[in-house]
Design a protein around this motif. Sequence first.
Motif, PDB file in Angstrom:
ATOM      1  N   LYS A  61      34.364  27.500  42.254  1.00 25.69           N
ATOM      2  CA  LYS A  61      33.469  28.565  42.717  1.00 25.69           C
ATOM      3  C   LYS A  61      32.365  27.974  43.593  1.00 25.69           C
ATOM      4  CE  LYS A  61      30.226  32.054  41.068  1.00 25.69           C
ATOM      5  NZ  LYS A  61      29.550  32.631  39.883  1.00 25.69           N
ATOM      6  N   SER A 116      38.421  41.347  43.577  1.00 28.71           N
ATOM      7  CA  SER A 116      39.763  41.414  44.157  1.00 28.71           C
ATOM      8  C   SER A 116      40.348  40.039  44.422  1.00 28.71           C
ATOM      9  CB  SER A 116      39.715  42.213  45.465  1.00 28.71           C
ATOM     10  OG  SER A 116      38.765  41.657  46.357  1.00 28.71           O
ATOM     11  N   GLY A 117      39.854  39.030  43.697  1.00 28.29           N
ATOM     12  CA  GLY A 117      40.430  37.703  43.817  1.00 28.29           C
ATOM     13  C   GLY A 117      39.468  36.647  44.308  1.00 28.29           C
ATOM     14  N   HIS A 118      38.497  37.031  45.136  1.00 26.51           N
ATOM     15  CA  HIS A 118      37.513  36.077  45.614  1.00 26.51           C
ATOM     16  C   HIS A 118      36.204  36.234  44.831  1.00 26.51           C
ATOM     17  CE1 HIS A 118      40.047  35.721  49.333  1.00 26.51           C
ATOM     18  NE2 HIS A 118      39.693  34.461  49.160  1.00 26.51           N
ATOM     19  N   TYR A 119      35.414  35.173  44.847  1.00 23.62           N
ATOM     20  CA  TYR A 119      34.112  35.204  44.191  1.00 23.62           C
ATOM     21  C   TYR A 119      33.112  35.992  45.047  1.00 23.62           C
ATOM     22  CZ  TYR A 119      35.881  31.504  41.130  1.00 23.62           C
ATOM     23  OH  TYR A 119      36.619  30.778  40.230  1.00 23.62           O
ATOM     24  N   ASP A 143      35.336  34.843  36.444  1.00 22.82           N
ATOM     25  CA  ASP A 143      36.760  34.539  36.457  1.00 22.82           C
ATOM     26  C   ASP A 143      37.354  34.840  35.081  1.00 22.82           C
ATOM     27  OD1 ASP A 143      39.291  33.396  36.596  1.00 22.82           O
ATOM     28  OD2 ASP A 143      38.606  31.672  37.767  1.00 22.82           O
ATOM     29  N   GLY A 255      44.589  34.422  40.447  1.00 25.52           N
ATOM     30  CA  GLY A 255      44.011  34.351  41.774  1.00 25.52           C
ATOM     31  C   GLY A 255      44.928  33.707  42.785  1.00 25.52           C
ATOM     32  N   GLN A 258      47.139  36.314  44.329  1.00 22.42           N
ATOM     33  CA  GLN A 258      46.402  37.135  45.287  1.00 22.42           C
ATOM     34  C   GLN A 258      46.198  36.374  46.587  1.00 22.42           C
ATOM     35  OE1 GLN A 258      45.802  40.134  45.786  1.00 22.42           O
ATOM     36  NE2 GLN A 258      43.657  40.736  45.683  1.00 22.42           N
ATOM     37  N   LEU A 259      45.853  35.092  46.472  1.00 22.46           N
ATOM     38  CA  LEU A 259      45.627  34.275  47.661  1.00 22.46           C
ATOM     39  C   LEU A 259      46.904  34.147  48.485  1.00 22.46           C
ATOM     40  CD1 LEU A 259      43.792  32.450  49.344  1.00 22.46           C
ATOM     41  CD2 LEU A 259      44.468  30.547  47.881  1.00 22.46           C
ATOM     42  N   TYR A 299      37.332  30.686  51.325  1.00 22.34           N
ATOM     43  CA  TYR A 299      38.511  31.549  51.339  1.00 22.34           C
ATOM     44  C   TYR A 299      39.542  31.136  50.290  1.00 22.34           C
ATOM     45  CZ  TYR A 299      42.240  34.406  53.378  1.00 22.34           C
ATOM     46  OH  TYR A 299      43.231  35.331  53.580  1.00 22.34           O
ATOM     47  N   VAL A 302      39.509  31.134  44.512  1.00 19.51           N
ATOM     48  CA  VAL A 302      39.916  32.425  43.983  1.00 19.51           C
ATOM     49  C   VAL A 302      39.733  32.482  42.463  1.00 19.51           C
ATOM     50  CG1 VAL A 302      41.535  32.990  45.822  1.00 19.51           C
ATOM     51  CG2 VAL A 302      42.309  31.596  43.896  1.00 19.51           C
ATOM     52  N   ASP A 304      40.778  34.822  38.703  1.00 18.22           N
ATOM     53  CA  ASP A 304      41.775  35.685  38.071  1.00 18.22           C
ATOM     54  C   ASP A 304      41.159  37.027  37.697  1.00 18.22           C
ATOM     55  OD1 ASP A 304      43.342  33.426  38.257  1.00 18.22           O
ATOM     56  OD2 ASP A 304      43.149  32.895  36.140  1.00 18.22           O
TER      57      ASP A 304
END
Length: 425
Positions: A61, A116-119, A143, A255, A258-259, A299, A302, A304
Motif C-alpha cells: 500500500k 474496487s481493487g485499488h487503495y 484490504d 486484487g 482485478q488487476l 497502479y 491492489v 482484496d
Amino acid sequence: MLLAYGLFEGARMMMAPARLAADLTRHSMTSPANPLAYSPYARSIAAGCEMFERVTRRYGKPAFGFSETVVGGSRVPVTERIVWERPFCRLIAFDRAFRQPPAEPQPKLLIVAPMSGHYATLLRGTVEAMLPDHQVFITDWIDARMVPLLEGAFDLDTYIDYLRDIFAELGPDLHVMAVCQPAVPVMAAVALMEADDQPHIPTSMTLMGGPIDTRRSPTAVNCLAQERGQDWFERNTISLVPGIYPGAFRRVYPGFLQLSGFMAMNLDRHVTAHTDMFEHLVKGDGDSAEKHREFYDEYLAVMDLTAEYYLQTVQTVFVNHSLPKGEMTWRGVPVDPAAIRRCAILAVEGENDDISGVGQTKAALDLTPNLSPARKAYHLQEKVGHYGVFNGSRYRAIIAPRIASFIREMSAEAGRRTPYLRSVG
C-alpha cells in the motif's frame, strides 16, 4: 477457484530467489565501482533486471505522502489523522496547520474512495487539488486479506452503514465526493437518510464517473457483468485468503484478479509503457523512468474485496440495475432516490470513459424529481477517460474548480456556514 489464491502465493514465493538475483545483478551493473556501469551493455542488463523485478513484485500500500499544500499563496504543512475507524475502513483527515486561519471558513469535503481493487491513495491527485480550499477527509478502505474472520462480513449493506455513520460523525454542512464505484452506495445512503428525515444529511454530493444506471451507454465492463451474472463470478473469481495473512480463509475477490482485468482492457498501452521504460533506463533518462515508477507503483498496488460485497455489488448494480429501477433495498428497507429533496447533486462524466459510459452518472439527476433543479448540475468533460475524471491536467484545471464552485454555491444557497476546522473524533 477457491484455491487459486494459494497457488498465486506459492508461485510468488517460488519467484523470490529469482527476484533477489535480478535485484543483486542490477545493483552490481549500476555500481560506481563497476567499470562497465555506464556502458550500453551494463545499462541493458540493469534495465532488464529492474523490469523483471518490478513485474514479479507484490506492491504494498502506498502512502499519500502529503507534507504541505498552498493556501492563499502560502505553504501550509499537512498531516494525516485518523478520525473514525471500523474493521474495514479508516477515515483520514488531512489537517492543515495554518499560521493564520483563512478569512472565510472552508467547507468540509468527504471523498469516498472506490472499493474496487485499488487503495484510496489512487486518489492522491484528487485530494491534492481539493486541499487548498477544503477541509478534506477520505475513506481509507482496508484490504480484506488483513481483516480476521472474527470481525464478521462486509457487504453492500454494511458499506451503506459505514457511510451513514461517517456522515453523522462529520456533522452538518458536509459535502461528499463519490469517485466511481461509491456513487451508488453514497446515493443510497443519502436517500435513506432523507426518507427518515435524519439530521446531518450532506449539503451536496458530487458523483464522478459512477455506475448509477449501467443500462445507459453500456461499456465492455457492464456487458460482461450482464452476460455472465453473479453465479459465474462466484464460481470463477472468488478464492480463499491463504493462511499466512490475518484474514486467513476469508472468501475474497483477490486484487490480483482485478488487476489482471484492468491490464487486459488496455494491454497494448501497458506493454508500450513498459517497453518505453526499458528504453528510458538504457538511455539513462531518469526523469521519464521515475514517472513510470510512480504511476505503476500506485497502479499495481491492489487490495482484496470481500466476496459478499463484490458479488452483491455485481448483482445489484450491474445485473439487476436495482437503484434506477426502484428495486434496491438496504436491510429490507426500500431505497428511493426520489426521497432526496435537500442534498444537491453534481454529476461529472468523461467523454471517453470506458468504465462508466456517458449518461450512467447523469441518471442520478433524473432519479431525483423532488430535488430542485437549482440544486442539480452536470459536467461532461471532453477528451478524458475514466481516470481523467478524477486525476490529471484537465481534472486539476477544469473539473476540480467546477466542483469547488458547486460546493460554494450550494453552501451559500443552503444558507449555511461550515465551522472552521471543527474537531472530529
